[in-house]
Design a protein around this motif. Structure first.
Motif, PDB file in Angstrom:
ATOM      1  N   ALA A 167       0.870  -1.081  -0.093  1.00  0.00           N
ATOM      2  CA  ALA A 167       0.117   0.004  -0.062  1.00  0.00           C
ATOM      3  C   ALA A 167       0.912   1.205  -0.101  1.00  0.00           C
ATOM      4  CB  ALA A 167      -0.818  -0.008   1.296  1.00  0.00           C
ATOM      5  N   PRO A 168       0.561   2.422  -0.585  1.00  0.00           N
ATOM      6  CA  PRO A 168       1.306   3.484  -0.811  1.00  0.00           C
ATOM      7  C   PRO A 168       1.673   3.978   0.625  1.00  0.00           C
ATOM      8  CG  PRO A 168      -0.594   3.863  -2.146  1.00  0.00           C
ATOM      9  CD  PRO A 168      -0.934   2.513  -1.302  1.00  0.00           C
ATOM     10  N   ILE A 169       2.595   4.647   0.762  1.00  0.00           N
ATOM     11  CA  ILE A 169       3.359   5.209   1.922  1.00  0.00           C
ATOM     12  C   ILE A 169       3.384   6.964   2.003  1.00  0.00           C
ATOM     13  CG2 ILE A 169       5.165   5.376   3.802  1.00  0.00           C
ATOM     14  CD1 ILE A 169       5.252   2.636   3.842  1.00  0.00           C
ATOM     15  N   VAL A 170       2.754   7.606   2.674  1.00  0.00           N
ATOM     16  CA  VAL A 170       2.885   8.959   2.785  1.00  0.00           C
ATOM     17  C   VAL A 170       3.607   9.521   3.656  1.00  0.00           C
ATOM     18  CG1 VAL A 170       1.346  11.177   2.888  1.00  0.00           C
ATOM     19  CG2 VAL A 170       0.490   8.917   1.631  1.00  0.00           C
ATOM     20  N   HIS A 171       4.623  10.741   3.188  1.00  0.00           N
ATOM     21  CA  HIS A 171       5.239  11.454   4.493  1.00  0.00           C
ATOM     22  C   HIS A 171       3.995  12.134   5.371  1.00  0.00           C
ATOM     23  CE1 HIS A 171       9.391  10.938   2.806  1.00  0.00           C
ATOM     24  NE2 HIS A 171       8.745  10.945   1.645  1.00  0.00           N
ATOM     25  N   LYS A 268     -21.387  13.016   9.397  1.00  0.00           N
ATOM     26  CA  LYS A 268     -20.945  11.818   9.568  1.00  0.00           C
ATOM     27  C   LYS A 268     -20.221  11.549   7.936  1.00  0.00           C
ATOM     28  CE  LYS A 268     -20.449   7.821  11.104  1.00  0.00           C
ATOM     29  NZ  LYS A 268     -19.662   7.716  12.460  1.00  0.00           N
ATOM     30  N   ALA A 269     -18.925  11.234   7.926  1.00  0.00           N
ATOM     31  CA  ALA A 269     -18.479  10.876   6.885  1.00  0.00           C
ATOM     32  C   ALA A 269     -18.967   9.694   6.092  1.00  0.00           C
ATOM     33  CB  ALA A 269     -16.985  10.693   6.963  1.00  0.00           C
ATOM     34  N   TYR A 270     -19.131   9.807   4.742  1.00  0.00           N
ATOM     35  CA  TYR A 270     -19.943   8.729   3.920  1.00  0.00           C
ATOM     36  C   TYR A 270     -18.735   7.371   3.917  1.00  0.00           C
ATOM     37  CZ  TYR A 270     -22.651   6.365   0.496  1.00  0.00           C
ATOM     38  OH  TYR A 270     -23.359   5.393  -0.108  1.00  0.00           O
ATOM     39  N   ALA A 271     -17.547   7.851   3.730  1.00  0.00           N
ATOM     40  CA  ALA A 271     -16.218   6.877   3.764  1.00  0.00           C
ATOM     41  C   ALA A 271     -15.098   7.554   4.374  1.00  0.00           C
ATOM     42  CB  ALA A 271     -16.128   6.515   2.458  1.00  0.00           C
ATOM     43  N   VAL A 272     -14.163   6.531   4.847  1.00  0.00           N
ATOM     44  CA  VAL A 272     -13.003   7.299   5.506  1.00  0.00           C
ATOM     45  C   VAL A 272     -11.766   6.474   4.934  1.00  0.00           C
ATOM     46  CG1 VAL A 272     -11.683   7.547   7.793  1.00  0.00           C
ATOM     47  CG2 VAL A 272     -14.288   7.956   7.505  1.00  0.00           C
ATOM     48  N   VAL A 273     -10.630   7.065   4.644  1.00  0.00           N
ATOM     49  CA  VAL A 273      -9.589   6.656   4.154  1.00  0.00           C
ATOM     50  C   VAL A 273      -8.633   6.910   5.585  1.00  0.00           C
ATOM     51  CG1 VAL A 273      -7.370   6.571   2.736  1.00  0.00           C
ATOM     52  CG2 VAL A 273      -9.567   6.973   1.756  1.00  0.00           C
ATOM     53  N   GLN A 274      -8.114   5.676   6.094  1.00  0.00           N
ATOM     54  CA  GLN A 274      -7.226   5.515   7.319  1.00  0.00           C
ATOM     55  C   GLN A 274      -5.989   5.380   6.907  1.00  0.00           C
ATOM     56  OE1 GLN A 274      -9.016   2.519  10.228  1.00  0.00           O
ATOM     57  NE2 GLN A 274      -9.250   4.459  11.210  1.00  0.00           N
ATOM     58  N   LEU A 275      -4.903   6.030   7.705  1.00  0.00           N
ATOM     59  CA  LEU A 275      -3.518   5.867   7.536  1.00  0.00           C
ATOM     60  C   LEU A 275      -2.971   5.526   8.797  1.00  0.00           C
ATOM     61  CD1 LEU A 275      -4.281   8.551   5.643  1.00  0.00           C
ATOM     62  CD2 LEU A 275      -1.939   7.984   4.870  1.00  0.00           C
ATOM     63  N   ARG A 276      -2.004   4.730   8.929  1.00  0.00           N
ATOM     64  CA  ARG A 276      -1.495   4.096  10.029  1.00  0.00           C
ATOM     65  C   ARG A 276       0.124   4.322  10.151  1.00  0.00           C
ATOM     66  NH1 ARG A 276      -3.607  -1.413  10.505  1.00  0.00           N
ATOM     67  NH2 ARG A 276      -1.977  -1.983   8.894  1.00  0.00           N
ATOM     68  N   GLN A 277       0.543   4.571  11.154  1.00  0.00           N
ATOM     69  CA  GLN A 277       1.981   4.913  11.449  1.00  0.00           C
ATOM     70  C   GLN A 277       2.744   3.700  11.079  1.00  0.00           C
ATOM     71  OE1 GLN A 277       3.128   6.587  15.414  1.00  0.00           O
ATOM     72  NE2 GLN A 277       5.214   6.312  15.038  1.00  0.00           N
ATOM     73  N   LEU A 281       9.829   6.384  14.002  1.00  0.00           N
ATOM     74  CA  LEU A 281      10.053   7.849  13.767  1.00  0.00           C
ATOM     75  C   LEU A 281       9.010   8.604  13.818  1.00  0.00           C
ATOM     76  CD1 LEU A 281      13.189   8.030  11.278  1.00  0.00           C
ATOM     77  CD2 LEU A 281      13.235   8.619  13.859  1.00  0.00           C
ATOM     78  N   GLY A 282       7.863   8.062  13.147  1.00  0.00           N
ATOM     79  CA  GLY A 282       6.475   8.999  12.910  1.00  0.00           C
ATOM     80  C   GLY A 282       6.508   9.526  11.807  1.00  0.00           C
ATOM     81  N   THR A 283       7.343   9.547  11.042  1.00  0.00           N
ATOM     82  CA  THR A 283       7.371  10.369   9.814  1.00  0.00           C
ATOM     83  C   THR A 283       6.705   9.749   8.545  1.00  0.00           C
ATOM     84  OG1 THR A 283       9.483   9.074   9.222  1.00  0.00           O
ATOM     85  CG2 THR A 283       9.669  11.381  10.256  1.00  0.00           C
ATOM     86  N   LEU A 284       6.435   8.581   8.654  1.00  0.00           N
ATOM     87  CA  LEU A 284       5.812   7.831   7.403  1.00  0.00           C
ATOM     88  C   LEU A 284       4.294   7.113   7.863  1.00  0.00           C
ATOM     89  CD1 LEU A 284       8.758   5.972   5.921  1.00  0.00           C
ATOM     90  CD2 LEU A 284       7.662   8.202   5.201  1.00  0.00           C
ATOM     91  N   TYR A 285       3.409   7.294   6.956  1.00  0.00           N
ATOM     92  CA  TYR A 285       2.005   6.656   7.362  1.00  0.00           C
ATOM     93  C   TYR A 285       1.454   6.039   6.124  1.00  0.00           C
ATOM     94  CZ  TYR A 285       1.173   8.650  11.658  1.00  0.00           C
ATOM     95  OH  TYR A 285       1.316   9.052  13.238  1.00  0.00           O
ATOM     96  N   ASN A 286       1.134   4.667   6.116  1.00  0.00           N
ATOM     97  CA  ASN A 286       0.944   3.550   5.324  1.00  0.00           C
ATOM     98  C   ASN A 286      -0.769   3.921   5.049  1.00  0.00           C
ATOM     99  OD1 ASN A 286      -0.544   1.445   6.519  1.00  0.00           O
ATOM    100  ND2 ASN A 286       1.426   1.154   7.319  1.00  0.00           N
ATOM    101  N   ASN A 311      -1.813  17.328  -1.413  1.00  0.00           N
ATOM    102  CA  ASN A 311      -0.551  17.593  -1.493  1.00  0.00           C
ATOM    103  C   ASN A 311       0.400  16.413  -1.106  1.00  0.00           C
ATOM    104  OD1 ASN A 311      -0.896  20.160  -2.606  1.00  0.00           O
ATOM    105  ND2 ASN A 311      -1.700  20.949  -0.583  1.00  0.00           N
ATOM    106  N   ALA A 312      -0.283  15.263  -1.054  1.00  0.00           N
ATOM    107  CA  ALA A 312       0.636  14.212  -0.240  1.00  0.00           C
ATOM    108  C   ALA A 312       1.929  13.849  -1.286  1.00  0.00           C
ATOM    109  CB  ALA A 312      -0.161  12.955  -0.144  1.00  0.00           C
ATOM    110  N   ASP A 313       3.035  13.787  -0.561  1.00  0.00           N
ATOM    111  CA  ASP A 313       4.168  13.525  -1.160  1.00  0.00           C
ATOM    112  C   ASP A 313       4.274  11.946  -0.789  1.00  0.00           C
ATOM    113  OD1 ASP A 313       6.622  13.362  -2.158  1.00  0.00           O
ATOM    114  OD2 ASP A 313       7.728  14.300  -0.913  1.00  0.00           O
ATOM    115  N   PHE A 314       4.477  10.970  -1.831  1.00  0.00           N
ATOM    116  CA  PHE A 314       4.442   9.721  -1.243  1.00  0.00           C
ATOM    117  C   PHE A 314       5.844   9.086  -1.252  1.00  0.00           C
ATOM    118  CE2 PHE A 314       0.612  10.415  -3.513  1.00  0.00           C
ATOM    119  CZ  PHE A 314      -0.345   9.630  -2.624  1.00  0.00           C
TER     120      PHE A 314
END
Ligand SMILES: Cc1cc2nc3c(=O)[nH]c(=O)nc-3n(C[C@H](O)[C@H](O)[C@H](O)COP(=O)(O)OP(=O)(O)OC[C@H]3O[C@@H](n4cnc5c(N)ncnc54)[C@H](O)[C@@H]3O)c2cc1C
Length: 475
Positions: A167-171, A268-277, A281-286, A311-314
């Motif tokens: 899965a993609p990882i975001v800064h 209430k959001a209709y859908a949610v995308v979740q990112l996990r540490q 270091l806590g600098t990256l979330y997948n 503006n996500a940087d992957f």
């Protein structure tokens, strides 16, 4: 000098570099490469260090790019792979691309000519015999099946994967937290959790429907014939889920239940995308559940439709490939040695790095560690502030295993990227804080200057003034 060789299984990028490093330390090497006796699905020649696909070593910018920095550190460490790449360079802008045949021939010739290196063209079809008391396995993503089964028998069935489902990882610092918020589903604390472990990106119904349509319409990469279609529960690509029905992702990884938008609690959001540490270091979330076969450019375009990720940087984009790799954070010690069998090290892509350069760099480290051990000198691990150390840290410990999915293996291969480095404060200019792109560039320069200085110190090279160090490394 001892006559008992260190054995290396696999003469690809990692194995070739490891052989060079060990022989350079005055220790004999026996390199076992199965081609041409037995081939792989991707290799076409019997040359050592064959590049199986692209001819690019990616960016050569040591000041502003993490892989360029890794090039520079490898050059400082007398890398054979980098020397042969530099000698066989073809024009490619700021990237380092090579004439693939010239490159592989140069590596092969150097290793064949070295008086301390013997090359055996044979398949090693099981775990190495105990008599080989020091061994490096560098058999890559397409490790021959008999050896793969033997490794699996030694490490446990879940410890060796044959496909990656990435899965993609975001800064983290590129996520818009004015739109996204921290919360675990139902505020569940869980072992080691806080109830605020996930980053949540909300979508209304229109946004969700447009997003699902984009997933369906987006350009996909195909599986190679020999890869099969490795869909199994738990790693279904997000676009395949979308194709099964517009509501399907909303009942899977995008479900909104148990989450309240901190910025707009009444709606209430209709859908949610979740990112996990993803790293300590806590600098990256997948992006949870977003493994995908979408083309890379399409991933960037479509995933930036998600509120909060405009503006996500992957740090890494998603993928699904045939790939043999270990659950290294659990199995290997800090010097890439199998905890259950000291003396047996792994190197290259099989350890959970990804890419030609990263595989070679881990080969370089494994070779140096094995040589130090044989010479009776302390094994010195590169500092985490260097590209070597940051990559090694990802493999042997930096990755976080999710607490709320116990038993589920979450370690996935990774390219080197700035999210793996300990953060730095962006330097100020004339006492003023920098913003936007200037801040990112300044931070990268600070990370790369620190890395080169620390790498020189680790290698025992004389320190240089910071500016000159970076300039020299970029040459
Ligand atoms: C199809 C494909 C395309 C890729 N494209 C790219 C790309 O474009 N750019 C990029 O940066 N990375 C790419 N990669 C990822 C990866 O970085 C490369 O595969 C890289 O070559 C890995 O280096 P390595 O030394 O770990 O393995 P390899 O270079 O694959 O070397 C492993 C060697 O071990 C040998 N071997 C295997 N089993 C045995 C055995 N039992 N006994 C003896 N020898 C054995 C193999 O013949 C091979 O020579 C690709 C991977 C694959 C599978």
């Amino acid at each position: 000098m001892t006559s008992n060789p260190i054995h290396i299984i696999g003469g690809g990028l990692a194995g070739s570099e490891a052989a060079w490093q060990i022989a350079s330390a005055g220790i004999p090497v026996k390199l076992h490469e199965m081609r041409p006796v037995r081939g792989t699905e991707a290799h076409k020649t019997d040359g050592l260090a064959e590049l199986v696909c692209s001819n690019s070593f990616r960016s050569d910018d040591a000041q502003a790019n993490a892989v360029g920095l890794l090039h520079a550190e490898m050059r400082l460490a007398d890398s054979l792979i980098m020397a042969c790449a530099d000698a066989n360079q073809v024009p490619a802008g700021s990237a380092l691309a090579v004439d693939r045949e010239g490159f592989s021939q140069a590596v092969t010739a150097k290793l064949e000519a070295h008086p301390l290196i013997t090359i055996e063209r044979e398949e090693v079809a099981g775990l190495p015999p105990e008599a080989w008391n020091q061994v490096i396995i560098a058999t890559g993503p397409l490790t021959a099946p008999n050896l793969a089964s033997a490794i699996q028998a030694q490490t446990g069935a879940d410890a060796l994967a044959f496909f990656d489902a990435i899965a993609p990882i975001v800064h983290f610092d590129t996520i818009d937290m004015n739109k996204a918020w921290f919360q675990s589903r139902y505020d569940k604390v869980g072992p080691g959790g806080t109830g605020k472990d996930y980053i949540n990106c909300p979508m209304d119904k229109d946004q969700y429907y447009a997003f699902v349509q984009a997933l369906i319409d987006g350009g996909k990469t195909e599986f190679k014939e020999w890869e099969g279609t490795p869909y199994f529960d738990g790693c279904l690509p997000i676009e395949v889920m979308a194709e099964r029905g517009v509501e399907t992702p909303r009942h899977g990884p995008m479900k909104p239940m148990g989450l309240t938008n901190a910025h707009n609690p009444q709606t209430k959001a209709y859908a949610v995308v979740q990112l996990r540490q993803d790293n300590a270091l806590g600098t990256l979330y997948n992006m949870v559940g977003f493994q995908t076969k979408l083309k890379h450019a399409e991933q960037v375009r479509i995933f930036r439709m998600i509120p909060g990720l405009e503006n996500a940087d992957f740090a890494r984009l998603g993928g699904l490939h045939r790939n043999t790799y270990l659950n290294s954070p659990t199995l290997l010690d800090h010097s890439l040695q199998l905890k259950s069998r000291p003396g047996l090290r792994f190197a290259g892509q099989i350890t959970g790095c990804e890419g030609y350069v990263e595989s070679s760099a881990i080969g370089l480290l494994a070779g140096r560690f094995a040589a130090a051990e044989r010479n009776g000198t302390p094994v010195s691990v590169p500092p985490y502030t260097t590209a070597f150390g940051a990559l090694l840290g990802h493999i042997t410990g930096g990755h976080i295993v999710s607490d709320d999915e116990p038993g589920k293996r979450s370690f996935q291969p990774m390219n080197v990227n700035f999210g793996l480095f300990p953060p730095v404060e962006a330097p100020k200019t004339a006492g003023k804080r920098l913003r936007g792109k200037d801040k990112i560039v300044a931070k990268r320069h600070a990370i790369t200057s620190r890395a080169i200085a620390d790498c020189r110190e680790w290698l025992g090279l004389p320190a240089l003034p910071v500016v000159e160090e970076v300039a020299e490394a970029a040459e």
